[in-house]
Structures are given as C-alpha cells and as structure tokens.
Design an enzyme around this catalytic site. Structure first.
Site, PDB file in Angstrom:
ATOM      1  N   TYR A 116     -12.449  -2.560  12.267  1.00 57.77           N
ATOM      2  CA  TYR A 116     -11.089  -2.036  12.032  1.00 57.77           C
ATOM      3  C   TYR A 116     -10.231  -2.223  13.293  1.00 57.77           C
ATOM      4  O   TYR A 116      -9.086  -2.646  13.205  1.00 57.77           O
ATOM      5  CB  TYR A 116     -11.191  -0.552  11.648  1.00 57.77           C
ATOM      6  CG  TYR A 116      -9.851   0.123  11.473  1.00 57.77           C
ATOM      7  CD1 TYR A 116      -9.121  -0.038  10.300  1.00 57.77           C
ATOM      8  CD2 TYR A 116      -9.305   0.925  12.479  1.00 57.77           C
ATOM      9  CE1 TYR A 116      -7.883   0.586  10.131  1.00 57.77           C
ATOM     10  CE2 TYR A 116      -8.075   1.545  12.322  1.00 57.77           C
ATOM     11  CZ  TYR A 116      -7.376   1.374  11.143  1.00 57.77           C
ATOM     12  OH  TYR A 116      -6.146   1.983  10.996  1.00 57.77           O
TER      13      TYR A 116
ATOM     14  N   GLY B 102       0.813  -1.220   0.000  1.00 56.53           N
ATOM     15  CA  GLY B 102       0.000   0.000   0.000  1.00 56.53           C
ATOM     16  C   GLY B 102       0.840   1.261   0.000  1.00 56.53           C
ATOM     17  O   GLY B 102       0.518   2.229   0.701  1.00 56.53           O
ATOM     18  N   ALA B 103       1.910   1.268  -0.802  1.00 54.26           N
ATOM     19  CA  ALA B 103       2.807   2.439  -0.780  1.00 54.26           C
ATOM     20  C   ALA B 103       2.522   3.386  -1.932  1.00 54.26           C
ATOM     21  O   ALA B 103       3.337   4.247  -2.230  1.00 54.26           O
ATOM     22  CB  ALA B 103       4.262   1.974  -0.811  1.00 54.26           C
ATOM     23  N   ASN B 104       1.340   3.250  -2.570  1.00 53.61           N
ATOM     24  CA  ASN B 104       1.018   4.191  -3.637  1.00 53.61           C
ATOM     25  C   ASN B 104       0.488   5.510  -3.076  1.00 53.61           C
ATOM     26  O   ASN B 104       0.363   6.490  -3.800  1.00 53.61           O
ATOM     27  CB  ASN B 104      -0.013   3.579  -4.597  1.00 53.61           C
ATOM     28  CG  ASN B 104      -1.269   3.137  -3.882  1.00 53.61           C
ATOM     29  OD1 ASN B 104      -1.274   2.109  -3.237  1.00 53.61           O
ATOM     30  ND2 ASN B 104      -2.318   3.927  -3.970  1.00 53.61           N
ATOM     31  N   THR B 105       0.186   5.520  -1.782  1.00 50.42           N
ATOM     32  CA  THR B 105      -0.334   6.756  -1.185  1.00 50.42           C
ATOM     33  C   THR B 105      -0.049   6.761   0.319  1.00 50.42           C
ATOM     34  O   THR B 105       0.471   5.782   0.861  1.00 50.42           O
ATOM     35  CB  THR B 105      -1.864   6.875  -1.454  1.00 50.42           C
ATOM     36  OG1 THR B 105      -2.314   8.141  -0.973  1.00 50.42           O
ATOM     37  CG2 THR B 105      -2.647   5.790  -0.748  1.00 50.42           C
ATOM     38  N   GLY B 106      -0.376   7.886   0.970  1.00 54.07           N
ATOM     39  CA  GLY B 106      -0.356   7.963   2.436  1.00 54.07           C
ATOM     40  C   GLY B 106       0.991   7.703   3.088  1.00 54.07           C
ATOM     41  O   GLY B 106       2.054   8.019   2.553  1.00 54.07           O
ATOM     42  N   ILE B 107       0.923   7.081   4.244  1.00 54.14           N
ATOM     43  CA  ILE B 107       2.110   6.813   5.064  1.00 54.14           C
ATOM     44  C   ILE B 107       3.096   5.920   4.307  1.00 54.14           C
ATOM     45  O   ILE B 107       4.308   6.128   4.348  1.00 54.14           O
ATOM     46  CB  ILE B 107       1.679   6.138   6.385  1.00 54.14           C
ATOM     47  CG1 ILE B 107       0.753   7.063   7.167  1.00 54.14           C
ATOM     48  CG2 ILE B 107       2.875   5.732   7.221  1.00 54.14           C
ATOM     49  CD1 ILE B 107       0.011   6.403   8.310  1.00 54.14           C
ATOM     50  N   GLY B 108       2.552   4.934   3.605  1.00 56.34           N
ATOM     51  CA  GLY B 108       3.392   3.985   2.871  1.00 56.34           C
ATOM     52  C   GLY B 108       4.228   4.684   1.814  1.00 56.34           C
ATOM     53  O   GLY B 108       5.419   4.375   1.645  1.00 56.34           O
TER      54      GLY B 108
ATOM     55  N   SER C 110      -2.382   0.133  15.203  1.00 49.65           N
ATOM     56  CA  SER C 110      -3.004   1.432  15.452  1.00 49.65           C
ATOM     57  C   SER C 110      -3.355   1.513  16.931  1.00 49.65           C
ATOM     58  O   SER C 110      -3.578   0.494  17.584  1.00 49.65           O
ATOM     59  CB  SER C 110      -4.282   1.548  14.633  1.00 49.65           C
ATOM     60  OG  SER C 110      -5.103   2.566  15.128  1.00 49.65           O
TER      61      SER C 110
HETATM   62  N1  NDP Z   1      -4.030   7.440   9.019  1.00 47.79           N
HETATM   63  C1  NDP Z   1      -4.084   7.165  10.297  1.00 47.79           C
HETATM   64  O1  NDP Z   1      -4.489   8.002  11.113  1.00 47.79           O
HETATM   65  C2  NDP Z   1      -3.652   5.843  10.800  1.00 47.79           C
HETATM   66  C3  NDP Z   1      -3.238   4.824   9.963  1.00 47.79           C
HETATM   67  N2  NDP Z   1      -2.858   3.620  10.479  1.00 47.79           N
HETATM   68  C4  NDP Z   1      -2.438   2.525   9.591  1.00 47.79           C
HETATM   69  O2  NDP Z   1      -1.440   2.977   8.713  1.00 47.79           O
HETATM   70  C5  NDP Z   1      -1.465   2.213   7.509  1.00 47.79           C
HETATM   71  C6  NDP Z   1      -1.377   3.126   6.316  1.00 47.79           C
HETATM   72  O3  NDP Z   1      -2.588   3.862   6.229  1.00 47.79           O
HETATM   73  P1  NDP Z   1      -2.708   5.327   5.619  1.00 47.79           P
HETATM   74  O4  NDP Z   1      -1.525   5.671   4.825  1.00 47.79           O
HETATM   75  O5  NDP Z   1      -3.125   6.200   6.710  1.00 47.79           O
HETATM   76  O6  NDP Z   1      -3.998   5.089   4.692  1.00 47.79           O
HETATM   77  P2  NDP Z   1      -4.223   5.314   3.124  1.00 47.79           P
HETATM   78  O7  NDP Z   1      -5.668   5.011   2.906  1.00 47.79           O
HETATM   79  O8  NDP Z   1      -3.710   6.630   2.697  1.00 47.79           O
HETATM   80  O9  NDP Z   1      -3.316   4.169   2.464  1.00 47.79           O
HETATM   81  C7  NDP Z   1      -3.693   2.832   2.572  1.00 47.79           C
HETATM   82  C8  NDP Z   1      -3.001   2.027   1.512  1.00 47.79           C
HETATM   83  O10 NDP Z   1      -3.434   0.674   1.620  1.00 47.79           O
HETATM   84  C9  NDP Z   1      -3.801   0.230   0.328  1.00 47.79           C
HETATM   85  N3  NDP Z   1      -4.774  -0.853   0.343  1.00 47.79           N
HETATM   86  C10 NDP Z   1      -6.047  -0.831   0.796  1.00 47.79           C
HETATM   87  N4  NDP Z   1      -6.640  -2.006   0.565  1.00 47.79           N
HETATM   88  C11 NDP Z   1      -5.742  -2.792  -0.078  1.00 47.79           C
HETATM   89  C12 NDP Z   1      -5.767  -4.095  -0.613  1.00 47.79           C
HETATM   90  N5  NDP Z   1      -6.862  -4.859  -0.574  1.00 47.79           N
HETATM   91  N6  NDP Z   1      -4.655  -4.579  -1.204  1.00 47.79           N
HETATM   92  C13 NDP Z   1      -3.539  -3.829  -1.278  1.00 47.79           C
HETATM   93  N7  NDP Z   1      -3.453  -2.584  -0.818  1.00 47.79           N
HETATM   94  C14 NDP Z   1      -4.552  -2.064  -0.230  1.00 47.79           C
HETATM   95  C15 NDP Z   1      -4.370   1.456  -0.356  1.00 47.79           C
HETATM   96  O11 NDP Z   1      -4.410   1.264  -1.777  1.00 47.79           O
HETATM   97  P3  NDP Z   1      -5.463   2.104  -2.698  1.00 47.79           P
HETATM   98  O12 NDP Z   1      -4.919   3.495  -2.785  1.00 47.79           O
HETATM   99  O13 NDP Z   1      -5.467   1.368  -3.985  1.00 47.79           O
HETATM  100  O14 NDP Z   1      -6.771   2.046  -1.989  1.00 47.79           O
HETATM  101  C16 NDP Z   1      -3.349   2.483   0.088  1.00 47.79           C
HETATM  102  O15 NDP Z   1      -2.202   2.384  -0.718  1.00 47.79           O
HETATM  103  C17 NDP Z   1      -2.747   1.386   7.579  1.00 47.79           C
HETATM  104  O16 NDP Z   1      -2.426   0.069   7.961  1.00 47.79           O
HETATM  105  C18 NDP Z   1      -3.552   2.044   8.668  1.00 47.79           C
HETATM  106  O17 NDP Z   1      -4.408   1.153   9.314  1.00 47.79           O
HETATM  107  C19 NDP Z   1      -2.851   3.394  11.818  1.00 47.79           C
HETATM  108  C20 NDP Z   1      -3.242   4.354  12.688  1.00 47.79           C
HETATM  109  C21 NDP Z   1      -3.682   5.646  12.266  1.00 47.79           C
HETATM  110  C1  RET Z   2     -16.590   8.238  16.719  1.00 44.92           C
HETATM  111  C2  RET Z   2     -17.247   8.557  15.404  1.00 44.92           C
HETATM  112  C3  RET Z   2     -16.529   8.871  14.280  1.00 44.92           C
HETATM  113  C4  RET Z   2     -15.082   8.985  14.378  1.00 44.92           C
HETATM  114  C5  RET Z   2     -14.228   8.018  14.013  1.00 44.92           C
HETATM  115  C6  RET Z   2     -12.807   8.159  14.197  1.00 44.92           C
HETATM  116  C7  RET Z   2     -12.292   9.336  14.874  1.00 44.92           C
HETATM  117  C8  RET Z   2     -11.997   7.195  13.757  1.00 44.92           C
HETATM  118  C9  RET Z   2     -10.596   7.188  13.930  1.00 44.92           C
HETATM  119  C10 RET Z   2      -9.880   6.192  13.438  1.00 44.92           C
HETATM  120  C11 RET Z   2      -8.468   6.101  13.564  1.00 44.92           C
HETATM  121  C12 RET Z   2      -7.724   7.056  14.380  1.00 44.92           C
HETATM  122  C13 RET Z   2      -7.872   5.091  12.930  1.00 44.92           C
HETATM  123  C14 RET Z   2      -6.468   4.834  12.986  1.00 44.92           C
HETATM  124  O1  RET Z   2      -6.001   3.737  12.918  1.00 44.92           O
HETATM  125  C15 RET Z   2     -17.196   9.191  12.968  1.00 44.92           C
HETATM  126  C16 RET Z   2     -16.802   8.199  11.890  1.00 44.92           C
HETATM  127  C17 RET Z   2     -16.808  10.579  12.536  1.00 44.92           C
HETATM  128  C18 RET Z   2     -18.715   9.072  13.011  1.00 44.92           C
HETATM  129  C19 RET Z   2     -19.313   9.361  14.308  1.00 44.92           C
HETATM  130  C20 RET Z   2     -18.720   8.492  15.388  1.00 44.92           C
END
Ligand code: NDP
Ligand code: RET
Length: 390
Positions: free
Chosen positions: A209, A55-61, A184
């Site tokens: 999740y 999942g390194a095409n976007t975000g943290i990765g 997480s």
């Molecule tokens: N953001 C946050 O606040 C937090 C994130 N995390 C964890 O960090 C990690 C990175 O998340 P983050 O960068 O935030 O999220 P993003 O949604 O930005 O990135 C997630 C990545 O996972 C890929 N992915 C999703 N489903 C699949 C699949 N079936 N097969 C292969 N790749 C897949 C996505 O691909 P595509 O773009 O194609 O969908 C994307 O590249 C996750 O494990 C998340 O749970 C943990 C705590 C907090």
């Molecule tokens: C409680 C609550 C919400 C907030 C969800 C949050 C805050 C999720 C955070 C997830 C994280 C931090 C994931 C990291 O791994 C929503 C969806 C707005 C809807 C109303 C109820």
C-alpha cells in the site's frame, strides 16, 4: 420526600447532565483542535462544472462528492459497484437538492473497465473540470488485478494513471481544470521496485500500500511537469487518518481503527484537503505539490530500490514492457525491450517502468548482481534523475 430534597436531587442530576455534556463538548473541541486537521474555507461555487470522483460510493470520496454537489457541480460517481453508487448518489441528491449526481461503473483493477468508463464518459460529456483520483484499497494479502499487477499498485496507482491519461485531453479542452490524487502519509514508507510491479518477489506484508501511495505522489509531480502551461494543474493529497472503510480488509487493522477511533478524522474532515485542492483559488503555482492539513507540504525525495539487476532479455521483463506499452500507450518502442548494454538497460528500466516519474531519486541498491553506485548515478542523471546515495 420534602420538596426541598426533590429540588436538591434534580439540581444534582442537572449538574451531572451538564458536566457530562460539557465534558463531551470539551473533548470534541480538543479532538477537533488537535486531530481534525484544517478546513477548506473557500466559498467558491461550481455550478455547471463537471467532476469525476473515483470510489465516491463511500468514505472520503462520498463526502467530497456531497460537498461538490452542494456547490452546484455535475458529479460523476465512478465506482465498481453501481448499486452502492446509486445508494450514495440518491442520498447526496436528497441532501443537496442537486439532481446532477450520476453513477457510472469503473473497476480500477481492470484496464478494460477503465477504458470502457473513459469511452462512455467522453461520448457523454464535452467537458471535465475536476478529476479526483480518490478510490483506494489497502490490501495486506497478496492478490492481483485482472491484468496481473500487484493489487495495491494496480488499483491505487496504475488504474488511476490510465484513467488520467485517457481523460487528459478532455481536461485540457476544459481548462482551467484540476486533477487531485489521493496519496497518503504512508508514502514515506514506500519504495518503487521497478522490477517487481507484479508483486512476484517475496511479498513485504503491509508495504505494498505504501509503495502505491508513493507512486501516487510521484505521478502527481511528473504529471504537473508534463501538463505545465495547459491550464490543467494537479495536486497530491494526504487526507489525514480517517475513520473510513479503508481498513476493512484486515481484522487487525479494523481493530486498530476502532481502538484509536477517537483520534481519527471523520470522513467529512478527511474530505477537506481534497476539496481545497479541487476548489481553492490561486493554487495553480503549487501544481505538483503534496497537500496535507489543507496546506502544501515539502516531502523529502523518495528512495528507489533497484534490488536486483535483471537481464534485459528476461521474459518477465519483456512482457512487463509490452503490457506497459500496450495498456498505457506511453509510445515506447519495442526495440527498447531488445538487447541493451548494461547502462542503457538501467536507463530504460527507469524510463519504461515509470517513464513519467522524473523526480529526484536517491537509490538504494543491494543483492547479488546489482550495479554499483557511480554507474547508476551516471545513468540516472542521463535521464534527468539525480541524488544517488549508497
Ligand atoms: N482513510 C484513511 O485514513 C486514509 C485514506 N487515504 C486514501 O484516501 C482514499 C479514499 O479512501 P477512504 O475513503 O479512506 O477508503 P474507503 O475504503 O472508505 O473508500 C475507498 C473507495 O475506493 C473504492 N475502490 C476500491 N477498489 C476499487 C476498484 N478496484 N475500482 C474502483 N473503486 C474501488 C471503494 O469501492 P467499494 O466500496 O466498492 O469497495 C470505495 O468507494 C484512498 O485512496 C486512500 O488510500 C489516504 C490516507 C489515509
Ligand atoms: C502496524 C500494524 C498495524 C497497523 C497498521 C496501520 C496503523 C495502518 C495505517 C494505515 C494508514 C494510515 C493508511 C492511510 O493511508 C496492524 C494492521 C493493526 C497490525 C499490526 C501491525
């Protein structure tokens, strides 16, 4: 207008600009101080090292991949959308001047795709030094993987479990090597429902999740034990709450992310703990630990919920055993799925479902037909688990 007046107006404007800039700067400093978390300070370079990041095409990765490429590694971006992956890879290549950023297809919601990726990778690369199990979904609606597992658990945990299992020998051959699992802070709200991997019980909105992130954490612990002494170590990471695309599947969550975006980390800040666990020297004794803010942290033992006692001959249970057995190659005997005494059943329930999770489990039990405390305590302690409380 008198020149004096013009000078006054300009001075006023300058002051205004200065104070705006100063306030913004001050706010950014405050934000960084309180919300950005730690920074990966190691200067380790990794030329020639091979890295796989899911999942390194976007975000943290993507940011993790960028920094590892900057430090000279050959980075495999394993993602489900190759076009998105290529666009991220070409950005990283241009930015880091490292041409060794490669894209391969991997869909973690499909065990055939995981096997195909692993097969291709093993044929192509003789070494693997760092595996970062980063991909993740946060799905609030009820959906399933191709193999019929609840989607959060299937992608975030089971998919990465299978991937790690398939690449483990290559990691061992390349030791010292590391496996970094993105968990997480939400794992605190998670439970392991042994009987409900397929998500058939009433869907607890929002918690799936959290369950999957608890599974990431427990997997890291158990993997650390199983690979002790091989030169491969493993770490679980909470990256912080990060402004990424993770919230994309829920309108409310996106809104929440927007409203609080000032308090959230940037993706670069979110990558720091993963980078620390992948690169920092001297982390080996901390294998199996959970890291956040670029530091190891203690986590209380997680609860395991044995909600209902299912009959061991239950067809659903049998088919789950067979899927786990065939897909994950855990070496289970089919006889495990035959008739058991109640005690053996519980022991195997625990073993089969998360054979590799030998953590310290407090157990909560409720609902009709569940076993009583002392019996579960006895059975769990027989397979190396402990601390059952009711
Ligand atoms: N953001 C946050 O606040 C937090 C994130 N995390 C964890 O960090 C990690 C990175 O998340 P983050 O960068 O935030 O999220 P993003 O949604 O930005 O990135 C997630 C990545 O996972 C890929 N992915 C999703 N489903 C699949 C699949 N079936 N097969 C292969 N790749 C897949 C996505 O691909 P595509 O773009 O194609 O969908 C994307 O590249 C996750 O494990 C998340 O749970 C943990 C705590 C907090
Ligand atoms: C409680 C609550 C919400 C907030 C969800 C949050 C805050 C999720 C955070 C997830 C994280 C931090 C994931 C990291 O791994 C929503 C969806 C707005 C809807 C109303 C109820």
């Amino acid at each position: 207008m008198e020149p004096e007046q013009v000078r006054e107006i300009l001075k006023g404007r300058e002051q205004c600009l200065w104070s705006t800039w100063h306030n913004a700067w001050h706010q950014e400093v405050l934000r960084r101080k309180f919300f950005a978390g730690g920074v990966c300070r190691t200067t380790v370079q990794v030329p020639g090292k091979v890295v796989v990041i899911t999942g390194a095409n976007t975000g943290i990765g993507k940011e993790t991949a960028r920094e590892l490429a900057r430090r000279g590694a050959r980075v495999y971006i394993a993602c489900r959308d190759v076009l998105k992956g290529e666009s991220a890879a070409s950005e990283i290549r241009a930015d880091t001047k490292n041409s060794q950023v490669l894209v391969r297809k991997l869909d973690l919601s499909d065990t055939r795709s995981i096997r195909a990726f692993a097969e291709g990778f093993l044929a192509e690369e003789k070494q693997l030094h760092i595996l970062i199990n980063n991909a993740g979904v946060m799905m609030f609606s009820h959906s399933k993987t191709t193999d019929g597992f609840e989607i959060n658990l299937g992608v975030n945990h089971l998919g990465h479990f299978l991937l790690t299992y398939l690449l483990l020998e290559r990691l061992k051959e390349s030791a010292p090597a590391r496996v970094v699992n993105l968990s997480s802070v939400t794992h605190h709200l998670g439970k392991i429902h042994f009987h409900n991997f397929r998500g058939e019980e009433p869907y607890r909105w929002g918690f799936a999740y959290c369950h999957s992130k608890l599974a990431n954490l427990l997997f890291t612990r158990e993997l650390a034990k199983r690979i002790q002494g091989t030169g491969v170590t493993t770490y679980a990471v909470h990256p912080g709450i990060v402004r990424s695309e993770l919230a994309r599947h829920s309108f409310l969550c996106c809104l929440f992310w927007r409203l609080f975006s000032y308090f959230l980390k940037s993706v670069q800040e979110g990558a720091q703990t993963s980078l620390h666990c992948a690169l920092a020297e001297g982390l080996e004794p901390l294998s199996g630990k959970y890291f956040r803010y670029v530091q190891a942290a203690q986590v209380p033992p997680p609860p395991v919920c044995l909600v209902r006692h299912r009959a061991p001959w239950d067809p659903e249970w049998l088919s789950l055993c067979r899927i786990v057995e065939s897909r994950f190659g855990l070496g289970l005997q089919t006889k495990y799925c035959q008739f058991f005494s109640r005690g053996t059943y519980i022991r195997n329930l625990a073993k089969v479902a998360f054979l590799y999770l030998r953590a310290s489990f407090p157990v909560t039990a409720r609902g009709p037909g569940c076993l009583q405390g002392p019996e579960i305590t006895k059975q769990l302690s027989a397979c190396g688990m402990s601390a059952v409380s009711f």
